[in-house]
Structures are given as structure tokens and as C-alpha cells.
Design an enzyme around this catalytic site. Structure first.
Site, short mmCIF file in Angstrom:
data_model
loop_
_atom_site.label_atom_id
_atom_site.label_comp_id
_atom_site.label_asym_id
_atom_site.label_seq_id
_atom_site.Cartn_x
_atom_site.Cartn_y
_atom_site.Cartn_z
N ASN A 33 1.09 -1.46 0.11
CA ASN A 33 0.15 -0.18 -0.48
C ASN A 33 0.98 0.86 0.11
OD1 ASN A 33 0.74 -0.01 2.29
ND2 ASN A 33 -0.79 0.26 3.39
N PHE A 35 2.63 2.45 2.32
CA PHE A 35 2.81 3.32 3.45
C PHE A 35 4.54 3.71 3.80
CE2 PHE A 35 3.02 3.91 8.27
CZ PHE A 35 2.52 4.81 8.54
N THR A 36 5.55 3.35 3.79
CA THR A 36 6.01 3.22 3.95
C THR A 36 7.11 2.61 2.78
OG1 THR A 36 6.83 0.97 5.28
CG2 THR A 36 6.46 3.33 6.46
N ASP A 57 -3.82 -2.75 -0.11
CA ASP A 57 -3.83 -3.32 1.57
C ASP A 57 -4.00 -4.26 2.09
OD1 ASP A 57 -4.08 -2.60 4.93
OD2 ASP A 57 -4.71 -0.38 3.96
N LEU A 62 -7.32 -10.49 -0.19
CA LEU A 62 -7.13 -10.91 -1.02
C LEU A 62 -7.03 -11.70 -2.07
CD1 LEU A 62 -5.11 -9.56 -3.39
CD2 LEU A 62 -2.95 -10.71 -1.77
N THR A 91 -2.91 -4.10 10.71
CA THR A 91 -1.96 -5.05 9.48
C THR A 91 -1.54 -6.11 10.25
OG1 THR A 91 -1.45 -2.38 8.45
CG2 THR A 91 0.00 -4.19 7.60
N TYR A 144 2.84 -2.34 17.93
CA TYR A 144 3.82 -3.29 16.75
C TYR A 144 3.76 -4.66 17.57
CZ TYR A 144 8.12 -4.73 13.77
OH TYR A 144 8.74 -5.33 13.42
N LYS A 148 2.02 -8.07 16.18
CA LYS A 148 2.82 -9.75 15.62
C LYS A 148 2.99 -10.54 17.01
CE LYS A 148 5.69 -7.19 12.45
NZ LYS A 148 5.55 -8.12 10.95
N THR A 174 17.80 -5.52 11.14
CA THR A 174 18.65 -6.16 10.28
C THR A 174 18.72 -4.90 8.90
OG1 THR A 174 17.50 -7.99 9.39
CG2 THR A 174 18.05 -7.01 7.58
P1 NAD Z 1 9.01 -1.36 5.71
O1 NAD Z 1 8.23 0.13 6.31
O2 NAD Z 1 10.33 -0.79 4.53
O3 NAD Z 1 9.17 -2.26 4.89
C1 NAD Z 1 6.89 -2.87 5.24
C2 NAD Z 1 6.69 -2.63 3.75
O4 NAD Z 1 4.91 -2.97 3.84
C3 NAD Z 1 6.10 -1.19 3.37
O5 NAD Z 1 6.33 -1.17 1.82
C4 NAD Z 1 4.96 -0.82 3.70
O6 NAD Z 1 4.41 0.33 2.56
C5 NAD Z 1 3.97 -1.77 3.47
N1 NAD Z 1 3.10 -1.78 4.07
C6 NAD Z 1 2.56 -1.71 4.87
N2 NAD Z 1 1.35 -1.86 6.30
C7 NAD Z 1 0.34 -2.46 5.02
C8 NAD Z 1 -0.71 -2.82 4.69
N3 NAD Z 1 -1.24 -2.67 5.50
N4 NAD Z 1 -1.07 -3.57 3.43
C9 NAD Z 1 0.20 -3.53 2.44
N5 NAD Z 1 2.00 -2.99 2.68
C10 NAD Z 1 1.66 -2.26 4.09
O7 NAD Z 1 9.99 -2.02 6.68
P2 NAD Z 1 10.91 -3.35 6.41
O8 NAD Z 1 12.35 -3.02 7.50
O9 NAD Z 1 11.69 -4.08 5.11
O10 NAD Z 1 10.15 -5.02 7.61
C11 NAD Z 1 9.54 -5.88 6.34
C12 NAD Z 1 8.74 -6.27 7.85
O11 NAD Z 1 9.61 -7.49 8.15
C13 NAD Z 1 7.81 -6.37 8.62
O12 NAD Z 1 6.89 -7.34 8.66
C14 NAD Z 1 9.01 -6.11 9.79
O13 NAD Z 1 8.24 -6.08 10.93
C15 NAD Z 1 9.69 -6.98 9.63
N6 NAD Z 1 10.92 -6.91 10.42
C16 NAD Z 1 12.11 -5.84 10.20
C17 NAD Z 1 12.78 -5.87 10.77
C18 NAD Z 1 14.36 -5.21 10.20
O14 NAD Z 1 15.15 -4.48 10.95
N7 NAD Z 1 14.13 -4.09 9.33
C19 NAD Z 1 13.42 -6.65 11.86
C20 NAD Z 1 12.27 -6.85 12.37
C21 NAD Z 1 11.17 -7.66 11.51
N1 UDP Z 2 -9.86 -14.26 2.45
C1 UDP Z 2 -8.74 -13.98 1.45
N2 UDP Z 2 -8.70 -14.09 0.48
C2 UDP Z 2 -8.88 -15.67 0.07
C3 UDP Z 2 -10.08 -16.23 1.17
C4 UDP Z 2 -10.14 -15.54 2.39
O1 UDP Z 2 -8.81 -11.97 1.86
O2 UDP Z 2 -8.59 -16.19 -0.93
C5 UDP Z 2 -9.96 -13.53 3.59
C6 UDP Z 2 -11.63 -13.60 4.05
O3 UDP Z 2 -11.49 -12.34 3.36
C7 UDP Z 2 -11.42 -14.12 5.21
C8 UDP Z 2 -10.60 -13.67 5.78
O4 UDP Z 2 -9.23 -14.20 5.07
O5 UDP Z 2 -11.99 -13.04 5.78
C9 UDP Z 2 -10.29 -15.73 6.28
O6 UDP Z 2 -11.01 -16.60 5.98
P1 UDP Z 2 -11.21 -18.21 6.50
O7 UDP Z 2 -12.26 -18.75 5.46
O8 UDP Z 2 -10.10 -18.41 7.25
O9 UDP Z 2 -12.54 -17.58 7.82
P2 UDP Z 2 -13.47 -17.19 7.17
O10 UDP Z 2 -14.08 -16.54 5.82
O11 UDP Z 2 -14.92 -18.61 7.91
O12 UDP Z 2 -14.13 -16.09 7.74
#
Ligand code: NAD
Ligand code: UDP
Ligand code: UDP
Length: 320
Positions: A33, A35-36, A57, A62, A91, A144, A148, A174
Site C-alpha cells: 500500500n 505506506f513506507t 492494503d 485478497l 495490518t 507493533y 506481531k 536488519t
Molecule cells: P518497511 O517499512 O521497509 O517495509 C514494510 C512494507 O509493508 C512497506 O513497503 C509498506 O508500505 C508495506 N505495508 C505497510 N502496511 C501495509 C498494509 N496494510 N498493506 C500492504 N502493505 C503494507 O520495513 P522492513 O524493514 O522491510 O520490514 C519488513 C517486515 O519485516 C515487516 O513485517 C517487519 O515487521 C519485519 N521486520 C523487519 C526488521 C528489520 O530490522 N528490518 C526486524 C524485524 C521484523
Molecule cells: N480471505 C481472503 N482471500 C481468500 C480467502 C479468504 O482474503 O482467498 C479472507 C476472508 O475475507 C476472510 C479471511 O481471509 O475474512 C479468513 O478466511 P477464513 O476462510 O479462514 O475464514 P472465514 O472466511 O470463515 O471468516
């Protein structure tokens, strides 16, 4: 050739992962999406015939057909994940539910990018996978950390309830090229400050520790985790076990950049973990993996990257 979904694929780690998966001959669907993350991180992949990008997002459902999913979508730096904390939790939690639902429907293998933050401010040092952590559930980092943690719970419940093939990787700090220059993480901050001759901001007394892994080592471990046998779920720590104080890191960056920036001390953010070092015995034993890039070597590459970036972007755009 597999069809592989990378969520958060336009981010720092995601963009490197997409590149490695394409190199290995797979078909990659990157969703983000922005965001970052940014298009700049993946623009070198746009003309690749097996690469596809979709703005999406993960908090929304999806429907795509894939064989494997790497779930990296989530802002990772404190200033970004605290900007809209409710969205951060959504998220991690809604994102995990949707992607697990997708994995269940298409019978895909799914890997979660979890984090060392799930250990909180740890009393066990170094951190082993069987340590349950010490996390504040109501603090500034909780969106966060708890997001997680809940995602991990969902992964294991989908495994128990629906027999999904899951993998949980706990990633420790990292760094490397394509980190966001303004995201406030310590390595990007210090390098940019050093290159611009600005003061280096040490939070607290600088005696807190972190262990830093270079991005190429981390991506290699993620690929190996995805390829473990189906009965291996993790959680598994990945990171570099060499621990440094933040003060040592600052001094090393000053030496490598030749900068004359001064060190200044600022208040330590609340709930900032005092120490962090992964126990990577499991990864060594099961993945036959250990990091190969020394901090000095990884920093040199990262400094070159930021130096180029700073020449491309007006300095005023990076200040702050
Ligand atoms: P980053 O912020 O560069 O990457 C995260 C990506 O997720 C971005 O491109 C952002 O736009 C996207 N994003 C955020 N919310 C979203 C949403 N709702 N839908 C779709 N996309 C979304 O950070 P990163 O360092 O590349 O981290 C990547 C993953 O690894 C993260 O899940 C983070 O928690 C995990 N992680 C990273 C580190 C590190 O040190 N870099 C350490 C521990 C865990
Ligand atoms: N979902 C999705 N893509 C798929 C199948 C499911 O995004 O191809 C989403 C769906 O919207 C649902 C969630 O994943 O809310 C959890 O799916 P699950 O089948 O586990 O649960 P349920 O549909 O019974 O809530
Ligand atoms: N830190 C610092 N100066 C900065 C940015 C961060 O001293 O300009 C410290 C921060 O307080 C923490 C460590 O460096 O103790 C790592 O911070 P980062 O945000 O990179 O990662 P995390 O705290 O999530 O491990």
C-alpha cells in the site's frame, strides 16, 4: 517455477526478497500500500517478465492464486508504526487473517515476518525461541509488538485448526541499502547524520545493545526457512549474533564515513529494549545458515547507498 506472493514487497526487505525470488526463476506478485515502501525500491524489477505489482492494503481481503506467501506487510520502524498505531495493529492482525484465509483456500505455504520485538525488553539473554518475552501491552510500542504476537498466534491456530503449512521467522535488527533514509532507525539515522555532518543522536547513554544483520544474509535465511519440510513451523530466530552498544555503532559509522559529526545525547524512548541478541543455534542447526557479512563490511555498502541517495535528493528533503 512457483507463483509467489510477497506482501510489503515494495519495502526495504520485501524489495530484496522479490529480487532474489525472481533470480531463482519464480513468478513474483508484489503487493504493497506504499505506506513506507516505494516504487523506487522495485523500479528495477518493473520490466521483468515474471514480476507483477499490485497496490493493495492487506487489511482487506485478497483473492489471487499462489503457491507460497511471504507476509512482510507492516511498518517496521518505531516512528512509522507509531504514526497510526491502530492501523499498525490492523495490518498485523487483519492482514494475517486475510492472508491465512487466502493460504487456506489455495493451499499455499505461508511465512510470517515476525520480529525480535515479540520478546519485548527481555530478561533472557541472548533470546531463544522458547522465551515468551516481556512486552508492555499498553505502551507506545505495543501496537507493533502485540500485533506481531497476535499474528504468530493466528499462524499457529490456523496450523492447529486447518493444518496450514506455516513458517514463523523472528527477524532481529536488519540493515542495508533501501532502508528509508527518514525512518528513524538507528543505522539509517547515524549514516545520514554522519554524511551530512549533523550531530549523531544517541538516545539514552548509548549503552543499550542491538545485533545487526546485513540484508543479504537475512533474505538467504528467509528463503531457507520457506524451503524447510512441511512439519517445520518455527518460530525461528534470524539475525546476526554479534552484539554492539549503540555508542560503538556510532563510533564505527563515524570512522567509516570519516565524518566530523559530534555525538549528542537525547532521552531514551519509553520501553526501548536495553539489550537484544539472537540465539541463532536453531537456524545454524536446521538451516545450515549463519550470517556471513561483518558489520563493518555491511555498513560500508550501506554508506555507499545513502551517499548516492543524498546526492539524488535535496538535503532539505532528508533533514529531520
Ligand atoms: P518497511 O517499512 O521497509 O517495509 C514494510 C512494507 O509493508 C512497506 O513497503 C509498506 O508500505 C508495506 N505495508 C505497510 N502496511 C501495509 C498494509 N496494510 N498493506 C500492504 N502493505 C503494507 O520495513 P522492513 O524493514 O522491510 O520490514 C519488513 C517486515 O519485516 C515487516 O513485517 C517487519 O515487521 C519485519 N521486520 C523487519 C526488521 C528489520 O530490522 N528490518 C526486524 C524485524 C521484523
Ligand atoms: N480471505 C481472503 N482471500 C481468500 C480467502 C479468504 O482474503 O482467498 C479472507 C476472508 O475475507 C476472510 C479471511 O481471509 O475474512 C479468513 O478466511 P477464513 O476462510 O479462514 O475464514 P472465514 O472466511 O470463515 O471468516
Ligand atoms: N537509537 C539511537 N539514535 C537514533 C535512533 C535510534 O540511539 O537516532 C537507538 C534506539 O533508542 C534503540 C536502538 O538505537 O535503542 C535501535 O533503534 P531502532 O529504532 O533502529 O530499532 P529497535 O529499537 O526497534 O530495535
Amino acid at each position: 517455477m512457483k507463483k509467489i506472493l510477497v506482501t510489503g514487497g515494495a519495502g526495504f526487505l520485501g524489495s530484496h526478497l522479490c529480487g532474489r525470488l525472481l533470480d531463482a526463476g519464480h513468478d513474483v506478485l508484489c503487493i504493497d500500500n506504499f505506506f513506507t515502501g516505494s516504487k523506487t525500491n522495485i523500479e528495477h524489477l518493473f520490466n521483468h517478465p515474471r514480476f507483477e505489482m499490485m497496490r493493495h492494503d492487506v487489511t482487506f481481503p485478497l483473492y489471487v492464486e499462489v503457491d507460497e506467501i511471504y507476509n512482510l506487510a507492516c511498518p517496521a520502524s518505531p516512528i512509522h508504526y507509531q504514526f497510526d498505531p491502530v492501523q499498525t495493529t490492523k495490518t498485523s492482525v487483519h492482514g494475517a487473517i486475510n492472508l491465512l484465509g487466502l493460504a487456506k483456500r489455495v493451499k499455499a505455504k505461508i511465512l510470517q515476518a515476525s520480529t525480535s520485538e515479540i520478546y519485548g525488553d527481555p530478561e533472557v539473554h541472548p533470546q531463544t525461541e522458547n522465551y515468551w518475552g516481556r512486552v508492555n501491552p499498553i505502551g507506545f510500542r505495543s501496537c507493533y509488538d502485540e500485533g506481531k504476537r497476535c499474528a504468530e498466534t493466528l499462524f499457529f491456530d490456523y496450523r492447529r485448526q486447518h493444518n496450514l503449512r506455516i513458517k514463523v521467522a523472528r527477524i532481529f535488527n536488519t540493515y542495508g541499502p533501501r532502508m528509508h533514509p527518514n525512518d528513524g532507525r538507528v543505522i539509517s539515522n547515524f549514516i545520514v547524520q554522519a554524511l551530512q555532518g549533523r550531530d549523531i543522536t544517541i538516545y539514552g547513554d548509548g549503552q543499550q545493545t542491538r545485533s545487526f544483520c546485513y540484508v543479504d544474509d537475512l533474505i538467504e535465511a528467509m528463503l531457507r526457512i520457506m524451503n524447510t519440510p512441511d512439519d517445520f513451523t518455527g518460530p525461528i530466530n534470524i539475525g546476526n549474533a554479534r552484539e554492539f552498544t549503540i555508542l560503538e555503532l556510532a563510533e564505527l559509522i563515524l570512522a567509516l564515513t570519516g565524518s566530523r559529526s559530534k555525538l549528542i545525547f537525547r532521552p531514551l524512548p519509553t520501553d526501548d529494549p536495553r539489550q537484544r541478541q539472537p540465539d541463532i543455534s536453531l537456524a545454524k542447526q536446521l538451516l545450515n545458515w549463519s550470517p556471513t557479512v561483518e558489520l563493518r563490511q555491511g555498513l560500508e555498502k550501506t554508506i555507499r547507498y545513502f551517499d548516492q541517495q543524498l546526492k539524488l535528493i535535496a538535503p532539505a528533503g532528508l533533514a529531520g
